[in-house]
Motif scaffolding. Structure first.
Motif, mmCIF file in Angstrom:
data_model
loop_
_atom_site.group_PDB
_atom_site.id
_atom_site.type_symbol
_atom_site.label_atom_id
_atom_site.label_comp_id
_atom_site.label_asym_id
_atom_site.label_seq_id
_atom_site.Cartn_x
_atom_site.Cartn_y
_atom_site.Cartn_z
ATOM 1 N N ALA A 78 0.819 -1.207 0.000
ATOM 2 C CA ALA A 78 0.000 0.000 0.000
ATOM 3 C C ALA A 78 0.856 1.261 0.000
ATOM 4 O O ALA A 78 0.558 2.228 -0.706
ATOM 5 C CB ALA A 78 -0.940 0.000 1.205
ATOM 6 N N VAL A 79 1.928 1.256 0.757
ATOM 7 C CA VAL A 79 2.822 2.419 0.823
ATOM 8 C C VAL A 79 3.516 2.621 -0.521
ATOM 9 O O VAL A 79 3.602 3.742 -1.035
ATOM 10 C CB VAL A 79 3.854 2.249 1.969
ATOM 11 C CG1 VAL A 79 4.958 3.289 1.877
ATOM 12 C CG2 VAL A 79 3.162 2.313 3.315
ATOM 13 N N VAL A 80 3.994 1.544 -1.097
ATOM 14 C CA VAL A 80 4.677 1.635 -2.395
ATOM 15 C C VAL A 80 3.682 2.073 -3.468
ATOM 16 O O VAL A 80 3.991 2.920 -4.312
ATOM 17 C CB VAL A 80 5.353 0.305 -2.774
ATOM 18 C CG1 VAL A 80 6.006 0.403 -4.142
ATOM 19 C CG2 VAL A 80 6.386 -0.088 -1.719
ATOM 20 N N ASN A 81 2.471 1.523 -3.425
ATOM 21 C CA ASN A 81 1.442 1.894 -4.392
ATOM 22 C C ASN A 81 1.134 3.392 -4.305
ATOM 23 O O ASN A 81 0.957 4.053 -5.333
ATOM 24 C CB ASN A 81 0.180 1.071 -4.168
ATOM 25 C CG ASN A 81 -0.833 1.282 -5.249
ATOM 26 O OD1 ASN A 81 -0.499 1.312 -6.428
ATOM 27 N ND2 ASN A 81 -2.082 1.431 -4.860
ATOM 28 N N GLU A 82 1.088 3.928 -3.115
ATOM 29 C CA GLU A 82 0.824 5.365 -2.956
ATOM 30 C C GLU A 82 1.935 6.189 -3.596
ATOM 31 O O GLU A 82 1.680 7.211 -4.233
ATOM 32 C CB GLU A 82 0.680 5.707 -1.478
ATOM 33 C CG GLU A 82 0.335 7.155 -1.227
ATOM 34 C CD GLU A 82 -0.939 7.620 -1.925
ATOM 35 O OE1 GLU A 82 -0.977 8.778 -2.387
ATOM 36 O OE2 GLU A 82 -1.891 6.838 -2.026
ATOM 37 N N GLU A 83 3.177 5.762 -3.451
ATOM 38 C CA GLU A 83 4.279 6.479 -4.085
ATOM 39 C C GLU A 83 4.171 6.401 -5.611
ATOM 40 O O GLU A 83 4.430 7.378 -6.313
ATOM 41 C CB GLU A 83 5.634 5.946 -3.619
ATOM 42 C CG GLU A 83 6.772 6.780 -4.157
ATOM 43 C CD GLU A 83 8.127 6.442 -3.592
ATOM 44 O OE1 GLU A 83 9.121 6.839 -4.235
ATOM 45 O OE2 GLU A 83 8.210 5.814 -2.531
ATOM 46 N N ALA A 141 12.536 5.362 -14.696
ATOM 47 C CA ALA A 141 13.443 4.469 -13.981
ATOM 48 C C ALA A 141 12.952 4.255 -12.546
ATOM 49 O O ALA A 141 12.954 3.128 -12.035
ATOM 50 C CB ALA A 141 14.864 5.029 -13.992
ATOM 51 N N ARG A 142 12.509 5.328 -11.896
ATOM 52 C CA ARG A 142 11.981 5.234 -10.532
ATOM 53 C C ARG A 142 10.721 4.375 -10.514
ATOM 54 O O ARG A 142 10.536 3.527 -9.637
ATOM 55 C CB ARG A 142 11.698 6.639 -9.979
ATOM 56 C CG ARG A 142 11.142 6.650 -8.590
ATOM 57 C CD ARG A 142 12.160 6.147 -7.583
ATOM 58 N NE ARG A 142 11.556 6.059 -6.272
ATOM 59 C CZ ARG A 142 11.929 5.190 -5.356
ATOM 60 N NH1 ARG A 142 12.937 4.393 -5.580
ATOM 61 N NH2 ARG A 142 11.325 5.142 -4.209
ATOM 62 N N TYR A 143 9.844 4.591 -11.505
ATOM 63 C CA TYR A 143 8.613 3.820 -11.624
ATOM 64 C C TYR A 143 8.921 2.320 -11.732
ATOM 65 O O TYR A 143 8.301 1.500 -11.052
ATOM 66 C CB TYR A 143 7.822 4.298 -12.844
ATOM 67 C CG TYR A 143 6.630 3.441 -13.181
ATOM 68 C CD1 TYR A 143 5.451 3.544 -12.446
ATOM 69 C CD2 TYR A 143 6.691 2.525 -14.223
ATOM 70 C CE1 TYR A 143 4.361 2.754 -12.754
ATOM 71 C CE2 TYR A 143 5.599 1.734 -14.531
ATOM 72 C CZ TYR A 143 4.435 1.848 -13.798
ATOM 73 O OH TYR A 143 3.356 1.057 -14.100
ATOM 74 N N GLU A 144 9.883 1.977 -12.558
ATOM 75 C CA GLU A 144 10.238 0.569 -12.743
ATOM 76 C C GLU A 144 10.749 -0.056 -11.444
ATOM 77 O O GLU A 144 10.413 -1.195 -11.114
ATOM 78 C CB GLU A 144 11.249 0.418 -13.868
ATOM 79 C CG GLU A 144 10.640 0.717 -15.229
ATOM 80 C CD GLU A 144 11.637 0.782 -16.363
ATOM 81 O OE1 GLU A 144 12.833 0.512 -16.141
ATOM 82 O OE2 GLU A 144 11.210 1.095 -17.488
ATOM 83 N N LEU A 145 11.545 0.691 -10.682
ATOM 84 C CA LEU A 145 12.021 0.197 -9.384
ATOM 85 C C LEU A 145 10.859 0.022 -8.414
ATOM 86 O O LEU A 145 10.807 -0.959 -7.657
ATOM 87 C CB LEU A 145 13.052 1.155 -8.789
ATOM 88 C CG LEU A 145 14.401 1.220 -9.493
ATOM 89 C CD1 LEU A 145 15.247 2.334 -8.909
ATOM 90 C CD2 LEU A 145 15.119 -0.117 -9.406
ATOM 91 N N LEU A 146 9.940 0.971 -8.437
ATOM 92 C CA LEU A 146 8.786 0.892 -7.541
ATOM 93 C C LEU A 146 7.899 -0.310 -7.874
ATOM 94 O O LEU A 146 7.374 -0.963 -6.972
ATOM 95 C CB LEU A 146 7.969 2.183 -7.600
ATOM 96 C CG LEU A 146 8.604 3.394 -6.925
ATOM 97 C CD1 LEU A 146 7.845 4.657 -7.286
ATOM 98 C CD2 LEU A 146 8.663 3.198 -5.418
ATOM 99 N N ILE A 147 7.735 -0.604 -9.149
ATOM 100 C CA ILE A 147 6.920 -1.758 -9.548
ATOM 101 C C ILE A 147 7.540 -3.055 -9.024
ATOM 102 O O ILE A 147 6.834 -3.933 -8.510
ATOM 103 C CB ILE A 147 6.756 -1.806 -11.085
ATOM 104 C CG1 ILE A 147 5.864 -0.650 -11.557
ATOM 105 C CG2 ILE A 147 6.200 -3.153 -11.542
ATOM 106 C CD1 ILE A 147 4.448 -0.690 -11.012
#
Length: 59
Positions: free
Chosen positions: A15-20, A38-44
């Motif tokens: 949930a925390v990662v999804n919010e980011e 690049a940040r999006y890919e790391l977050l996924i």
């Protein structure tokens, strides 16, 4: 500035990662810069790991 996982090595919740992710990319029509992409890919990757961890924990 994007947040990072805690230094202790504990994973953030899905949930925390999804919010980011939602803050980074508020609408699909918005194009991300290469840095944002690049940040999006790391977050996924982080989000998927968190989801898997939460499923294992629940079982």
């Amino acid at each position: 500035m994007p947040s990072t996982p805690p230094a202790s090595g504990r994973a953030r919740s899905a949930a925390v990662v999804n919010e980011e992710i939602r803050r980074l990319w508020p609408h699909p029509a918005v194009r991300l810069s290469s840095e944002q992409r690049a940040r999006y890919e790391l977050l996924i990757v982080e989000w998927a790991a968190a989801v898997r961890g939460e499923i294992v924990e629940a079982a």
